[in-house]
Design an enzyme around this catalytic site. Sequence first.
Site, PDB file in Angstrom:
ATOM      1  N   HIS A   1       0.815  -1.220   0.000  1.00  8.33           N
ATOM      2  CA  HIS A   1       0.000   0.000   0.000  1.00  8.33           C
ATOM      3  C   HIS A   1       0.847   1.269   0.000  1.00  8.33           C
ATOM      4  CE1 HIS A   1       0.263  -0.234   4.550  1.00  8.33           C
ATOM      5  NE2 HIS A   1       0.385   1.060   4.394  1.00  8.33           N
TER       6      HIS A   1
ATOM      7  N   ASP B   1       0.285  -7.681   1.623  1.00  8.02           N
ATOM      8  CA  ASP B   1       0.650  -6.267   1.688  1.00  8.02           C
ATOM      9  C   ASP B   1       2.161  -6.066   1.651  1.00  8.02           C
ATOM     10  OD1 ASP B   1       0.176  -3.543   1.716  1.00  8.02           O
ATOM     11  OD2 ASP B   1       0.154  -3.407   3.907  1.00  8.02           O
TER      12      ASP B   1
ATOM     13  N   SER C   1       5.062   2.959   7.758  1.00 11.51           N
ATOM     14  CA  SER C   1       4.655   1.800   6.976  1.00 11.51           C
ATOM     15  C   SER C   1       5.771   1.324   6.059  1.00 11.51           C
ATOM     16  CB  SER C   1       3.428   2.140   6.117  1.00 11.51           C
ATOM     17  OG  SER C   1       2.253   1.844   6.788  1.00 11.51           O
TER      18      SER C   1
END
Length: 505
Positions: free
Chosen positions: A141, A171, A250
């Site tokens: 993402h 992911d 992230s």
Amino acid sequence: MKIKQVLGVVLLSAATAVGSVWGYNRFVDTRPYVYNNQLDSGKIPSNYAKFFDGMNNTAVPEALDFTGASTAAIPATVHITTKTNAKSNNITRRSPFSDLFGDGGLEDFFGDRGGSRSMPQQASGSGAVISEDGYIVTNNHVIDGANEILVRLSNRKSFTAKLVASDPSSDLAILKIEAKGLPFLVYGNSEDIKVGQWVLAVGYPLNLQATVTAGIVSAKGRTLDINRRQSNSPVESFIQTDAAVNPGNSGGPLVSTDGRLLGINSAIASPTGSYAGYSFTIPVNIVKKVVADLLKFGTVQRAFLGINYAPDNLSEEYRKQNGIADGEGVFVSDVPEGGAAGSSGIKKGDFITKVNNVPVYSGADLVGQVATYRPGDKISVNYVRGGKEYTTSVVLRNSAGNTDIVKSQAILEKLGASLQTIDAKIATPMGVKGGVQVKEIRQDGAFSETRMQEGFVILKVNGKDVLTVDEFKSALEKATGSIKLDGMYPGYEGVFSYPLRLSKE
């Protein structure tokens, strides 16, 4: 006379003192209390574990020092910025996880990347260098939909990165920069991670420079159901920590106190979008397997056990309604025909307790274990049936129900359906040699926009016969323009046709 009186007083006082001491010891026990079981067995009580060694219970552990791990991790952690070109005006684009889930909801590390699409959009995250020649792992993402990807090292050197491959289900994504001699992180082993151990989160939060935060592992085997937003077959078995992370973390690494990679930071639980106490990390054993698959095959070779399992933490009411007895492990709610589990004797109502001797307590634990294997791998599965434990060998299969190498899953992901090559039990009564049965239709794919019903057997794509899932996938990849699917429903006469649209304007 006086001497006799004095001696009498002394003797009386001495007798009184002796009697007082005897009475105190008789009725007031001043000895230290000792746990009875310790006296009986000679063993240290369980509540003293790790804190009392029987010799020196006053020892204080040495102060933890994170400088070595930080020194190793910071140069191997990169800052990733992306640019997405405008496609249309006045369309708000949000990152995959930016919606709140009510109180205590889940947010990704970027917050809202929305706004008018008339201007290019920028976003940022982190990544971990895993080889000296420039391979970097990050979250899918972080780079999803990006037209440009820029990587900046801790020494401020910048590179344009190429997307090698990605896996929305877990992911994860792999980037490549043209560089040599880079510092990189050494893989650890997420099976060795213990709840309560210290860990470090490294990344570039809030557009700051490289930042290290410390915390402990607060739980393992967590599932948040957030990867379902970008995949029909999500893989989630997160490590939960309380190391402070924020927007921009992230894709960054979680490392041990000796500087080894334990996982890739992926999400946080927060009512505001900023750190509120809990962060979630993809375990390194899943990362290793996904990265190896992407580099070798271009897509993940995902293994399936071939069961449906009940939700964790079942209520008493749910148990009674479904006839589920108490048991430790993962309750098997269904075993579809043609799957790996069914062929190995596992049945509906069993409790799966171990995978290759590793205990599993929840569905996330089970998913996390199976995700580290490939179709064709043989594993041992322990399960409880009728109060007795059994062990069986299971040869894992892919989503098509075989052990063949999968070349690409991207186009099948768009369908939003579970597909399976039919066997002779279905094909013979229908009078066909083969076909692809639609086992499940979800609400987030192309099949949900047709009138197709679950159970439909696809026999032709644009007039060309398809006998297997691989042939069906190949036919879709070669098709241009509109697509027509022809097939039949088992037990019903007649051929049905459905138009299919894979791309949206």
